[in-house]
Design a protein around this motif. Structure first.
Motif, PDB file in Angstrom:
ATOM      1  N   GLU A  13      45.908   6.272  27.110  1.00 25.79           N
ATOM      2  CA  GLU A  13      44.550   6.931  26.254  1.00 25.79           C
ATOM      3  C   GLU A  13      43.524   6.533  27.386  1.00 25.79           C
ATOM      4  O   GLU A  13      43.398   5.593  27.955  1.00 25.79           O
ATOM      5  CB  GLU A  13      44.566   6.449  24.646  1.00 25.79           C
ATOM      6  CG  GLU A  13      43.062   6.508  23.882  1.00 25.79           C
ATOM      7  CD  GLU A  13      43.204   7.974  23.305  1.00 25.79           C
ATOM      8  OE1 GLU A  13      42.192   8.519  22.821  1.00 25.79           O
ATOM      9  OE2 GLU A  13      44.736   8.255  22.875  1.00 25.79           O
TER      10      GLU A  13
ATOM     11  N   VAL B 243      45.043  15.623  26.637  1.00 22.54           N
ATOM     12  CA  VAL B 243      46.032  16.125  27.621  1.00 22.54           C
ATOM     13  C   VAL B 243      45.474  16.508  28.738  1.00 22.54           C
ATOM     14  O   VAL B 243      45.477  16.143  29.840  1.00 22.54           O
ATOM     15  CB  VAL B 243      47.697  16.000  26.439  1.00 22.54           C
ATOM     16  CG1 VAL B 243      48.111  16.277  28.323  1.00 22.54           C
ATOM     17  CG2 VAL B 243      48.007  14.984  26.602  1.00 22.54           C
TER      18      VAL B 243
ATOM     19  N   THR C 128      51.807  13.086  26.537  1.00 23.07           N
ATOM     20  CA  THR C 128      50.887  12.678  25.540  1.00 23.07           C
ATOM     21  C   THR C 128      51.371  10.964  24.759  1.00 23.07           C
ATOM     22  O   THR C 128      50.442   9.989  24.566  1.00 23.07           O
ATOM     23  CB  THR C 128      51.182  13.204  23.706  1.00 23.07           C
ATOM     24  OG1 THR C 128      50.731  15.022  23.833  1.00 23.07           O
ATOM     25  CG2 THR C 128      50.174  12.988  22.499  1.00 23.07           C
TER      26      THR C 128
ATOM     27  N   THR D  20      45.217  16.062  21.419  1.00 22.90           N
ATOM     28  CA  THR D  20      45.445  14.798  22.043  1.00 22.90           C
ATOM     29  C   THR D  20      44.402  14.702  23.117  1.00 22.90           C
ATOM     30  O   THR D  20      44.546  13.664  23.946  1.00 22.90           O
ATOM     31  CB  THR D  20      47.145  14.239  22.224  1.00 22.90           C
ATOM     32  OG1 THR D  20      47.520  15.698  23.401  1.00 22.90           O
ATOM     33  CG2 THR D  20      47.456  14.819  20.792  1.00 22.90           C
TER      34      THR D  20
ATOM     35  N   ARG E 140      38.239  15.552  23.359  1.00 22.01           N
ATOM     36  CA  ARG E 140      39.432  16.144  23.014  1.00 22.01           C
ATOM     37  C   ARG E 140      38.993  18.018  21.989  1.00 22.01           C
ATOM     38  O   ARG E 140      38.428  17.274  21.330  1.00 22.01           O
ATOM     39  CB  ARG E 140      40.722  15.545  22.724  1.00 22.01           C
ATOM     40  CG  ARG E 140      39.964  14.527  21.587  1.00 22.01           C
ATOM     41  CD  ARG E 140      41.397  13.596  20.904  1.00 22.01           C
ATOM     42  NE  ARG E 140      41.573  12.389  22.155  1.00 22.01           N
ATOM     43  CZ  ARG E 140      41.937  12.023  22.552  1.00 22.01           C
ATOM     44  NH1 ARG E 140      42.820  11.331  21.330  1.00 22.01           N
ATOM     45  NH2 ARG E 140      42.131  10.811  23.095  1.00 22.01           N
TER      46      ARG E 140
ATOM     47  N   ARG F  27      44.868  10.751  28.858  1.00 19.69           N
ATOM     48  CA  ARG F  27      43.847  11.286  28.161  1.00 19.69           C
ATOM     49  C   ARG F  27      42.704  11.247  27.788  1.00 19.69           C
ATOM     50  O   ARG F  27      41.970  10.134  28.087  1.00 19.69           O
ATOM     51  CB  ARG F  27      44.449  11.145  26.807  1.00 19.69           C
ATOM     52  CG  ARG F  27      46.225  11.825  27.496  1.00 19.69           C
ATOM     53  CD  ARG F  27      46.727  11.784  25.979  1.00 19.69           C
ATOM     54  NE  ARG F  27      46.907  10.171  25.313  1.00 19.69           N
ATOM     55  CZ  ARG F  27      46.966   9.689  24.348  1.00 19.69           C
ATOM     56  NH1 ARG F  27      47.028  10.374  23.239  1.00 19.69           N
ATOM     57  NH2 ARG F  27      47.046   8.473  23.770  1.00 19.69           N
TER      58      ARG F  27
END
Length: 97
Positions: free
Chosen positions: A63, A18, A58, A16, A13, A9
């Protein structure tokens, strides 16, 4: 292509990260990925399915651990600011002058 290049990710942003992470992985514009996602979600009439897919991605996409978050929704760096702590604070009444 770098062999350590993996799907994560994005730290840049709106919600989130994605769609930003998908765009970075494939090397295309984030705006283009977002527009395609919105069109594919709204046009067929499967908005709930699109939201479920987004939530699933997500959870599944890890992350980006290399950087701090820079939200383009709230402005650059708003989420990464730390709180300030106050020490030895005294209170005085404004009426006693």
């Amino acid at each position: 292509m770098n062999s350590k290049h993996r799907l994560t990710r994005s730290s840049r942003r709106i919600f989130t990260g994605v769609l930003g992470g998908i765009a970075e992985y494939f090397g295309i514009s984030v705006a283009l990925v977002r527009i395609i996602f919105v069109i594919l979600t709204i046009y067929p009439g499967h908005i709930l399915f699109g939201l479920l897919v987004y939530l699933l991605l997500t959870v599944l996409i890890p992350e980006d651990s290399g950087t701090t978050h820079h939200s383009t929704f709230w402005g650059p760096g708003q989420q990464s600011r730390s709180r300030k702590e106050l020490h030895d604070v005294t209170e005085e009444d404004a009426d006693k002058k």
